[in-house]
Design a protein around this motif. Structure first.
Motif, short mmCIF file in Angstrom:
data_model
loop_
_atom_site.label_atom_id
_atom_site.label_comp_id
_atom_site.label_asym_id
_atom_site.label_seq_id
_atom_site.Cartn_x
_atom_site.Cartn_y
_atom_site.Cartn_z
N VAL A 229 -67.10 -77.24 82.74
CA VAL A 229 -67.13 -78.71 82.80
C VAL A 229 -68.15 -79.26 81.78
CG1 VAL A 229 -67.35 -80.73 84.28
CG2 VAL A 229 -66.43 -78.62 85.23
N ALA A 230 -69.27 -78.54 81.63
CA ALA A 230 -70.28 -78.98 80.64
C ALA A 230 -69.68 -79.03 79.24
CB ALA A 230 -71.48 -78.03 80.67
N LYS A 231 -68.89 -78.00 78.92
CA LYS A 231 -68.25 -77.94 77.59
C LYS A 231 -67.32 -79.14 77.41
CE LYS A 231 -67.62 -73.11 76.35
NZ LYS A 231 -66.73 -71.99 76.45
N TYR A 232 -66.54 -79.38 78.44
CA TYR A 232 -65.57 -80.48 78.39
C TYR A 232 -66.29 -81.83 78.24
CZ TYR A 232 -62.36 -84.00 80.24
OH TYR A 232 -61.63 -85.15 80.41
N VAL A 233 -67.31 -82.02 79.05
CA VAL A 233 -68.04 -83.30 79.01
C VAL A 233 -68.70 -83.49 77.65
CG1 VAL A 233 -70.07 -84.50 79.97
CG2 VAL A 233 -68.36 -83.51 81.51
N TYR A 234 -69.32 -82.42 77.14
CA TYR A 234 -70.00 -82.51 75.86
C TYR A 234 -69.01 -82.84 74.74
CZ TYR A 234 -73.13 -81.57 72.00
OH TYR A 234 -73.88 -81.71 70.87
N ALA A 235 -67.88 -82.11 74.74
CA ALA A 235 -66.89 -82.31 73.67
C ALA A 235 -66.32 -83.73 73.74
CB ALA A 235 -65.76 -81.29 73.80
N THR A 236 -66.03 -84.19 74.95
CA THR A 236 -65.40 -85.52 75.08
C THR A 236 -66.40 -86.63 74.76
OG1 THR A 236 -64.12 -84.54 76.88
CG2 THR A 236 -63.95 -86.92 76.61
N ALA A 237 -67.60 -86.52 75.31
CA ALA A 237 -68.60 -87.58 75.09
C ALA A 237 -68.94 -87.69 73.60
CB ALA A 237 -69.85 -87.29 75.91
N THR A 238 -69.17 -86.56 72.95
CA THR A 238 -69.55 -86.63 71.54
C THR A 238 -68.38 -87.08 70.68
OG1 THR A 238 -69.21 -84.24 71.35
CG2 THR A 238 -71.46 -84.97 71.68
N ALA A 239 -67.15 -86.67 71.06
CA ALA A 239 -65.98 -87.15 70.29
C ALA A 239 -65.86 -88.67 70.42
CB ALA A 239 -64.71 -86.47 70.81
N ASN A 240 -66.33 -89.21 71.54
CA ASN A 240 -66.29 -90.66 71.72
C ASN A 240 -67.56 -91.34 71.19
OD1 ASN A 240 -63.79 -90.48 72.86
ND2 ASN A 240 -64.51 -90.50 74.98
N GLY A 241 -68.34 -90.61 70.42
CA GLY A 241 -69.49 -91.22 69.75
C GLY A 241 -70.72 -91.37 70.62
N LYS A 242 -70.77 -90.68 71.76
CA LYS A 242 -71.92 -90.84 72.64
C LYS A 242 -72.92 -89.71 72.42
CE LYS A 242 -68.81 -92.56 76.20
NZ LYS A 242 -68.73 -93.90 75.62
N ARG A 243 -74.16 -90.01 72.70
CA ARG A 243 -75.17 -88.97 72.75
C ARG A 243 -74.94 -88.17 74.04
NH1 ARG A 243 -81.50 -90.47 71.96
NH2 ARG A 243 -80.70 -91.14 69.94
N CYS A 244 -75.04 -86.87 73.99
CA CYS A 244 -74.78 -86.09 75.20
C CYS A 244 -75.66 -84.85 75.28
CB CYS A 244 -73.31 -85.66 75.25
SG CYS A 244 -72.84 -84.82 76.78
N GLN A 245 -76.12 -84.59 76.48
CA GLN A 245 -76.76 -83.30 76.78
C GLN A 245 -76.03 -82.76 78.01
OE1 GLN A 245 -80.45 -85.01 79.51
NE2 GLN A 245 -80.97 -83.98 77.63
N ALA A 246 -75.62 -81.49 77.97
CA ALA A 246 -74.86 -80.94 79.08
C ALA A 246 -75.40 -79.55 79.43
CB ALA A 246 -73.37 -80.86 78.72
N MET A 247 -76.02 -79.48 80.60
CA MET A 247 -76.57 -78.21 81.08
C MET A 247 -75.47 -77.47 81.83
SD MET A 247 -79.68 -78.84 80.11
CE MET A 247 -79.75 -80.35 79.16
N GLY A 248 -75.35 -76.18 81.58
CA GLY A 248 -74.27 -75.42 82.20
C GLY A 248 -74.75 -74.32 83.13
N GLY A 249 -73.91 -73.33 83.32
CA GLY A 249 -74.18 -72.26 84.28
C GLY A 249 -75.14 -71.21 83.75
N ALA A 250 -75.27 -70.12 84.49
CA ALA A 250 -76.32 -69.16 84.16
C ALA A 250 -76.03 -67.77 84.71
CB ALA A 250 -77.64 -69.66 84.74
N LYS A 251 -76.74 -66.81 84.16
CA LYS A 251 -76.78 -65.45 84.70
C LYS A 251 -78.17 -64.97 84.33
CE LYS A 251 -74.03 -62.29 86.50
NZ LYS A 251 -73.18 -62.59 87.68
N ASN A 252 -79.08 -65.09 85.25
CA ASN A 252 -80.48 -64.84 84.90
C ASN A 252 -80.89 -63.41 85.25
OD1 ASN A 252 -80.74 -67.66 84.19
ND2 ASN A 252 -80.70 -68.04 86.38
#
Ligand code: NAD
Length: 500
Positions: A229-252
């Motif tokens: 979802v982070a990838k999707y939100v980042y790609a869509t927001a930036t394609a629409n000219g918005k500033r975006c930061q999107a934190m995603g999942g992890a494997k620590n």
């Protein structure tokens, strides 16, 4: 079922007739209430409220904005029990863990109180003859925040206090799985003196998110959630000219060197792997033991420690961790355990079918699970499990452990356990993860640093909260000024202006 959770728009609670979704009490498995899912019109009304509030809020002196945050901090503290009970009821987090989450959130409000200092800008006098230059950090306008279920108070508090104190107005879209806390957080902001429309909350799912991402009035989007979802939100927001930061999942990964203090390792791993049922993006879900003897001793110690772990309802502080968020998520975690077993890993402690307190049989409980001899090709290793499951990978050298971390798609946090300063320093310097602990299990940066992973754990250039957050929620404007004087009056100059 008591009521429907609505939205908070322009200072009023409103309901959306579009559709509703069940919200569970994971401790009992019963439907606690329902949440209204905002349709397009409701989201647009929230953006309109934020847009209308922006001109006044932008020019409100920063000290006044900060004073509201001071009052907000007090209100959060006064309402601590109520907030923690709501977190527990909808998320399942045990009361002591909810209190820790809230405290970490409050620390972000404390940081926001420093806005007059943070936004002072930069000033240079006489950059040229009678010329002064300064940089301002101006608000962006309407900012949207989209948050995950696992920290229903802390992650929203990473975002809106700082965005608002910087002069922006905000539309928050919390997780639809535990939505009530955010409404209370917004009502308390109003009680603290925040003008209506500066903070709005819309509950909903994908339609609400898509509406925010498409709306040209939304200038920036801060997202925290799973990587797809982070990838999707980042790609869509930036394609629409918005500033975006999107934190995603992890494997620590926690790397355990042969010289580590094993008692400390065991205690750290028990808390960091199973606390909050492993539903933390900084959970230590993989222990990488260097050397067979280290692995054997570590596994034996963890296994012994796990005998005392208790899972149960959120309201009993004697429990170590609570249920998972939904029955579907519990089934998904169980599938990962079965998958690891099928691929040849050894289930040392099996948490499936835990015994639960009478009256809570329908809760979404999964006991702590320890899996040894996990290898990098296993699905349970490659993907984020997000449950009370600790996997052990055995390697021969520290470099092999670091190669594993480097080779993983996620790079949120990691930790090394050792008494060797040279090894720890090398590890911290070279490892490819955004947040590193040295004998510290959950190296979540404090509010006056910033949070952000590497690789597929974060999309965008700036981490969330702290100094990075302040930069994310503002944009620089640099003004260069001269008031012509009798001494300095130039004619037309055609060359690039330079200081002679
Ligand atoms: P999620 O991605 O399912 O949901 C996050 C938000 O996105 C929610 O508000 C949800 O309504 C929305 N959403 C979900 N699916 C969507 C879609 N298809 N289109 C548009 N919006 C959508 O995440 P979650 O399950 O709520 O939270 C757990 C995840 O969040 C884990 O992967 C965890 O690691 C991650 N997380 C990361 C951090 C971090 O800072 N890196 C912090 C907390 C949680």
């Amino acid at each position: 079922m008591s009521h429907i959770v609505g939205h908070f728009i322009g200072g009023k609670t409103v309901y959306d007739a579009a559709s509703v979704q069940d919200v569970y009490n994971p401790s009992t498995g019963a439907v606690a209430r329902q949440v209204a899912l905002a349709g397009k019109a409701t989201v647009e009304a929230a953006v309109a409220a934020a847009q209308a509030a922006f001109p006044e809020w932008r020019k409100t002196p920063v000290l006044k904005r900060a004073r509201i945050m001071f009052r907000y901090k007090e209100l959060l503290e006064q309402n601590r029990d109520k907030i923690c009970a709501l977190i527990g009821e909808e998320h399942g987090k045990i009361v002591h863990d909810a209190a820790g989450e809230l405290q970490r959130g409050i620390e972000n409000v404390e940081f926001a109180c420093a806005a007059p200092e943070m936004l002072k800008g930069e000033y240079s006098k006489n950059v040229g003859p009678e010329i002064d230059s300064w940089s301002d950090f101006q608000p962006l306008g309407v900012v949207a925040g989209i948050t995950p279920f696992n920290f229903p108070a802390m992650v929203p508090l990473w975002m809106f206090p700082l965005a608002i104190v910087c002069g922006n107005t905000f539309v928050l879209k919390p997780s639809e799985r535990d939505p009530s806390v955010c409404l209370l957080l917004a009502q308390l902001m109003q009680e603290a003196g925040l003008p209506d429309g500066v903070l709005n909350v819309v509950n909903g799912g994908r339609e609400a998110v898509d509406t925010l991402l498409a709306d040209p009035r939304v200038q920036a989007v801060s997202f925290v959630g799973s990587t797809p979802v982070a990838k999707y939100v980042y790609a869509t927001a930036t394609a629409n000219g918005k500033r975006c930061q999107a934190m995603g999942g992890a494997k620590n990964h926690a790397v355990v060197l042969p010289d580590a203090d094993l008692d400390n390792v065991v205690n750290s791993l028990l808390g960091a792997a199973f606390g909050s049922s492993g539903e933390r993006c900084m959970a230590l879900s993989v222990a990488v033991a260097v050397g067979g003897e280290t692995a054997d001793r570590m596994v034996a110690g963890i296994k012994a420690g796990m005998r005392h772990l208790k899972t149960g309802p959120f309201s009993d502080a004697a429990n170590h961790f609570g249920p998972l968020i939904t029955a579907a998520h519990k089934a998904k975690v169980e599938d990962y355990i079965a998958g690891a077993q099928a691929q040849g890993a050894e289930i040392v402690v099996d948490g499936r079918n835990p015994s639960v307190l009478a009256g809570y049989e329908n809760g979404f409980y999964l006991g702590a699970t320890l899996i040894d001899r996990v290898t990098p090709d296993m699905v349970s290793y490659r993907e984020e499990i997000f449950g009370p499951v600790l996997q052990v990978v055995r390697v021969d050298t520290m470099q092999e452990a670091m190669d594993l971390i480097d080779g993983h798609i996620y790079g949120n946090g990691t930790c090394i356990y050792t008494r060797d300063g040279e090894a720890a320093r090398y590890f911290a310097d070279r490892v490819s993860a955004g947040m590193v602990g040295i004998n510290i299990p959950l190296p979540v940066p404090v509010a006056y640093h910033s949070f952000g992973g590497w690789k597929q754990s974060m999309f965008g250039d700036l981490g969330t909260y702290g100094p990075d957050g302040t930069r994310f929620y503002t944009r620089r404007k640099t003004v260069t000024q001269r008031w012509p004087t009798a001494e300095v009056r130039e004619g037309a100059v055609f060359a690039m202006p330079v200081l002679g």
